[in-house]
Write a protein that holds these residues in place. Structure first.
Motif, PDB file in Angstrom:
ATOM      1  N   UNK A 124       1.623  10.769  13.843  1.00 15.76           N
ATOM      2  CA  UNK A 124       2.657  10.627  12.807  1.00 15.76           C
ATOM      3  C   UNK A 124       2.193   9.685  11.695  1.00 15.76           C
ATOM      4  N   UNK A 125       1.544   8.599  12.090  1.00 14.26           N
ATOM      5  CA  UNK A 125       1.031   7.657  11.099  1.00 14.26           C
ATOM      6  C   UNK A 125      -0.007   8.339  10.210  1.00 14.26           C
ATOM      7  N   UNK A 126      -0.888   9.093  10.849  1.00 11.74           N
ATOM      8  CA  UNK A 126      -1.952   9.761  10.093  1.00 11.74           C
ATOM      9  C   UNK A 126      -1.366  10.740   9.095  1.00 11.74           C
ATOM     10  N   UNK A 127      -0.378  11.520   9.551  1.00  8.01           N
ATOM     11  CA  UNK A 127       0.255  12.493   8.653  1.00  8.01           C
ATOM     12  C   UNK A 127       0.937  11.780   7.489  1.00  8.01           C
ATOM     13  N   UNK A 128       1.566  10.660   7.802  1.00 11.47           N
ATOM     14  CA  UNK A 128       2.253   9.910   6.746  1.00 11.47           C
ATOM     15  C   UNK A 128       1.257   9.355   5.736  1.00 11.47           C
ATOM     16  N   UNK A 129       0.111   8.887   6.250  1.00 14.40           N
ATOM     17  CA  UNK A 129      -0.917   8.379   5.346  1.00 14.40           C
ATOM     18  C   UNK A 129      -1.471   9.499   4.475  1.00 14.40           C
ATOM     19  N   UNK A 130      -1.614  10.649   5.067  1.00 12.45           N
ATOM     20  CA  UNK A 130      -2.115  11.780   4.275  1.00 12.45           C
ATOM     21  C   UNK A 130      -1.133  12.113   3.161  1.00 12.45           C
ATOM     22  N   UNK A 131       0.154  12.101   3.504  1.00 14.14           N
ATOM     23  CA  UNK A 131       1.175  12.378   2.503  1.00 14.14           C
ATOM     24  C   UNK A 131       1.115  11.336   1.385  1.00 14.14           C
ATOM     25  N   UNK A 132       0.842  10.112   1.805  1.00 12.83           N
ATOM     26  CA  UNK A 132       0.787   9.035   0.814  1.00 12.83           C
ATOM     27  C   UNK A 132      -0.397   9.209  -0.140  1.00 12.83           C
ATOM     28  N   UNK A 133      -1.553   9.563   0.430  1.00 11.24           N
ATOM     29  CA  UNK A 133      -2.748   9.779  -0.389  1.00 11.24           C
ATOM     30  C   UNK A 133      -2.541  10.957  -1.323  1.00 11.24           C
ATOM     31  N   UNK A 134      -1.963  12.031  -0.786  1.00 14.36           N
ATOM     32  CA  UNK A 134      -1.717  13.214  -1.618  1.00 14.36           C
ATOM     33  C   UNK A 134      -0.763  12.876  -2.751  1.00 14.36           C
ATOM     34  N   UNK A 135       0.244  12.081  -2.443  1.00 10.49           N
ATOM     35  CA  UNK A 135       1.221  11.704  -3.466  1.00 10.49           C
ATOM     36  C   UNK A 135       0.561  10.862  -4.540  1.00 10.49           C
ATOM     37  N   UNK A 136      -0.362   9.989  -4.099  1.00  7.82           N
ATOM     38  CA  UNK A 136      -1.044   9.132  -5.080  1.00  7.82           C
ATOM     39  C   UNK A 136      -1.949   9.956  -5.987  1.00  7.82           C
ATOM     40  N   UNK A 137      -2.629  10.900  -5.363  1.00  6.17           N
ATOM     41  CA  UNK A 137      -3.527  11.750  -6.142  1.00  6.17           C
ATOM     42  C   UNK A 137      -2.743  12.576  -7.151  1.00  6.17           C
ATOM     43  N   UNK A 138      -1.575  13.053  -6.716  1.00  6.73           N
ATOM     44  CA  UNK A 138      -0.798  13.912  -7.609  1.00  6.73           C
ATOM     45  C   UNK A 138       0.069  13.104  -8.588  1.00  6.73           C
ATOM     46  N   UNK A 139      -0.027  11.785  -8.574  1.00  6.67           N
ATOM     47  CA  UNK A 139       0.665  10.973  -9.559  1.00  6.67           C
ATOM     48  C   UNK A 139       2.107  10.647  -9.215  1.00  6.67           C
ATOM     49  N   UNK A 140       2.520  10.891  -8.020  1.00  3.14           N
ATOM     50  CA  UNK A 140       3.902  10.601  -7.632  1.00  3.14           C
ATOM     51  C   UNK A 140       4.001   9.107  -7.328  1.00  3.14           C
ATOM     52  N   UNK A 141       5.169   8.548  -7.562  1.00  4.36           N
ATOM     53  CA  UNK A 141       5.366   7.125  -7.274  1.00  4.36           C
ATOM     54  C   UNK A 141       5.371   6.926  -5.763  1.00  4.36           C
ATOM     55  N   UNK A 142       4.212   6.612  -5.194  1.00  2.00           N
ATOM     56  CA  UNK A 142       4.073   6.609  -3.739  1.00  2.00           C
ATOM     57  C   UNK A 142       4.757   5.414  -3.081  1.00  2.00           C
ATOM     58  N   UNK A 143       5.130   4.407  -3.890  1.00  2.00           N
ATOM     59  CA  UNK A 143       5.790   3.263  -3.269  1.00  2.00           C
ATOM     60  C   UNK A 143       7.265   3.540  -3.020  1.00  2.00           C
ATOM     61  N   UNK A 144       7.733   4.675  -3.558  1.00  2.00           N
ATOM     62  CA  UNK A 144       9.144   4.989  -3.361  1.00  2.00           C
ATOM     63  C   UNK A 144       9.412   5.352  -1.906  1.00  2.00           C
ATOM     64  N   UNK A 145      10.422   4.805  -1.284  1.00  2.13           N
ATOM     65  CA  UNK A 145      10.721   5.135   0.111  1.00  2.13           C
ATOM     66  C   UNK A 145      11.061   6.607   0.285  1.00  2.13           C
ATOM     67  N   UNK A 146      11.464   7.265  -0.817  1.00  2.06           N
ATOM     68  CA  UNK A 146      11.806   8.690  -0.708  1.00  2.06           C
ATOM     69  C   UNK A 146      10.547   9.518  -0.481  1.00  2.06           C
ATOM     70  N   UNK A 147       9.424   9.030  -0.961  1.00  2.00           N
ATOM     71  CA  UNK A 147       8.175   9.782  -0.836  1.00  2.00           C
ATOM     72  C   UNK A 147       7.456   9.434   0.464  1.00  2.00           C
ATOM     73  N   UNK A 148       7.392   8.142   0.771  1.00  4.26           N
ATOM     74  CA  UNK A 148       6.639   7.701   1.939  1.00  4.26           C
ATOM     75  C   UNK A 148       7.584   7.009   2.927  1.00  4.26           C
ATOM     76  N   UNK A 149       7.549   7.388   4.158  1.00  5.10           N
ATOM     77  CA  UNK A 149       8.397   6.708   5.131  1.00  5.10           C
ATOM     78  C   UNK A 149       8.045   5.220   5.192  1.00  5.10           C
ATOM     79  N   UNK A 150       9.059   4.397   5.348  1.00  5.79           N
ATOM     80  CA  UNK A 150       8.847   2.951   5.288  1.00  5.79           C
ATOM     81  C   UNK A 150       7.936   2.468   6.413  1.00  5.79           C
ATOM     82  N   UNK A 151       7.907   3.207   7.505  1.00  4.16           N
ATOM     83  CA  UNK A 151       7.153   2.709   8.649  1.00  4.16           C
ATOM     84  C   UNK A 151       5.642   2.784   8.448  1.00  4.16           C
ATOM     85  N   UNK A 152       5.207   3.537   7.433  1.00  2.52           N
ATOM     86  CA  UNK A 152       3.758   3.628   7.250  1.00  2.52           C
ATOM     87  C   UNK A 152       3.219   2.509   6.367  1.00  2.52           C
ATOM     88  N   UNK A 153       4.114   1.736   5.747  1.00  2.00           N
ATOM     89  CA  UNK A 153       3.622   0.629   4.921  1.00  2.00           C
ATOM     90  C   UNK A 153       3.031  -0.415   5.862  1.00  2.00           C
TER      91      UNK A 153
END
Lengths: 418, 59
Positions: A148-177
């Motif tokens: 689950x952590x790995x998938x969340x990190x992947x989502x975070x990296x993808x979001x960063x690459x695509x320019x999405x505000x990755x710090x938003x809790x809506x994009x990245x689950x809080x538990x992966x910070x």
């Protein structure tokens, strides 16, 4: 099917374009076996040729990720695999239609190879993969959390690459910070074994090794002695096969057998030698010798039938066989010398060649023919193949009936009276 | 022990071709229809070669 598109042609092991080597490596089959099957398929209405050409054009090599055809037509890279598969199927069909005019083997070998491939390679492979997956233990809670952590990190990296505000809790689950404190920079320390290594004195070690008496060195390892024994066995088998083949050759000539029979007998010996060699090791030259003898025998088989053909000229109805078969070559059934004709049915099967039947004068004639490419020329009728025909000529109700059931692939059928 | 699948396949093919040629020489050509023999031989040789090759590559 998708697996085929991930093949990479081999630039090191390939003989022509590396397609067979790639297939052999992927599925764990001997490359020579794949090449033999490819040649067989090429002779079967050109299917092997079409597929090999398509693989050559559409598959990348292990050094160049862009396939040759895509290099010429860059837009090809946008096509889906389904579209490419349909194109390959159409291309194969075109080649089969064109090559089918010249090659008479037909598509039988293709069906046999396809069945062997499916039931012998693909299905067992899938079954093994399924068994392995089933045998895997269920993931523990820690492993699940890691995934689950790995998938969340992947989502975070993808979001960063695509320019999405990755710090938003809506994009990245809080538990992966990450909550763990960043470690102190690593201070370099010499490895614990470094001192030992530095203390070694290679010159002294080398001198000690050189000073050893030669007899104490184990020159012949177990592996090399096994290879030596295998080489001896191979040589022995080679000489034994050669001796027996020479003996059979001389014996065949001593009893007055023909050259073709002598070659076929020698081929039996070489074939047996090769089968034994499958376990003991292949002697040098035995495989080419087998292939050459096999081609010679096949050539003599085909040419003997094609040149001599099959000629039947019985004088009695009882001497006429009920069935006449020939794969290649002309067949002549001359019944003009039959003294007392009787009602009789004769089946004639010919794959390639002309058939001529000379009927007696005083018989009724029924011809049932199934023809491929060729023409039927009867006494009062003519027809063009392919197709099935039936001609019934019974001018005299009391006369005996000769029924001809003819099955032909390629060639003309002629039924005449003397 | 590994089996040389290529030698096995070619050896069996040699035996099949030689058998047909010899049987034809002794006058059994009417009972030998290559349209039947060839596919059967191909299947047998193919199965044997495939089994040998897969056995060699068994992990």
């Amino acid at each position: 099917m998708d697996e085929v598109w991930t093949l990479q042609r081999s630039t090191t092991d390939g003989k022509v374009a590396g397609v067979c080597a790639a297939v052999a490596t992927r599925y764990g089959i001997d490359p020579l076996l794949v090449r033999i099957v490819c040649v067989l398929l090429a002779l079967s209405d050109g299917v092997g040729l079409a597929l090999y050409g398509a693989a050559w054009a559409l598959l990348p090599t292990d050094k160049d990720p862009v396939p040759p055809l895509q290099r010429m037509i860059p837009a090809l890279g946008q096509w889906s695999r389904t579209t490419l598969s349909i194109c390959v199927a159409v291309w194969t069909l075109v080649v089969v239609v064109v090559a089918g005019q010249f090659l008479t083997i037909g598509l039988g070998p293709v069906l046999i190879v396809a069945a062997l491939w499916w039931f012998g390679v693909i299905k067992p492979r899938n079954a093994v993969a399924d068994r392995r997956v089933a045998a895997l233990p269920a993931p523990t809670a820690a492993e699940q959390a890691f995934v689950e952590e790995a998938l969340a990190w992947r989502a975070r990296v993808e979001a960063q690459v695509s320019g999405v505000n990755w710090s938003s809790p809506a994009v990245v689950p809080s538990r992966v910070i990450p909550t763990r404190a960043v470690a102190e920079p690593y201070a370099w320390q010499p490895a614990p074994w470094a001192n030992t290594y530095e203390a070694a004195e290679p010159a002294q070690e080398a001198a000690r090794f050189v000073a050893q008496p030669a007899t104490s060195l184990n020159v012949e390892s177990p592996a090399s002695s096994a290879a030596l024994a295998r080489s001896r066995r191979r040589r022995l088998l080679g000489w034994a096969t050669l001796s027996i083949a020479a003996g059979v050759w001389l014996a065949m000539f001593a009893v007055g057998a023909s050259l073709e029979a002598a070659v076929a007998s020698t081929l039996v010996v070489v074939g047996c030698g090769l089968v034994v060699a499958a376990w003991l090791g292949r002697p040098k030259g035995l495989l080419p010798a087998g292939v050459v003898l096999m081609l010679l025998t096949l050539g003599s088989l085909g040419s003997a039938q094609a040149i001599e053909g099959t000629v039947l000229q019985p004088t009695e109805v009882t001497a006429l066989p009920s069935s006449v078969s020939a794969s290649v070559g002309d067949v002549v059934v001359d019944l003009s010398q039959v003294s007392e004709p009787a009602t009789r049915t004769v089946s004639i099967h010919v794959a390639a060649g002309n058939v001529t039947v000379i009927c007696p004068e005083d018989v009724n004639l029924v011809v049932e023919a199934r023809m491929g490419a060729g023409q039927y020329r009867g006494i009062d009728a003519q027809a063009d193949g392919p197709g099935s025909f039936r001609f019934d000529q019974r001018p005299d109700p009391d006369a005996p009936v000769l029924t001809l059931k003819v099955d032909m692939g390629l060639g003309d059928l002629e039924v005449i009276r003397p | 022990m590994k089996i040389d699948s290529v030698a096995l396949v070619i050896g069996l093919a040699c035996l099949a071709v030689a058998s047909v040629a010899l049987l034809q020489r002794v006058g059994h050509q009417s009972t030998l229809h290559l349209g039947v023999i060839a596919p059967v031989t191909l299947i047998v040789i193919g199965v044997v070669g495939l089994l040998a090759s897969l056995r060699n590559h068994k992990p």
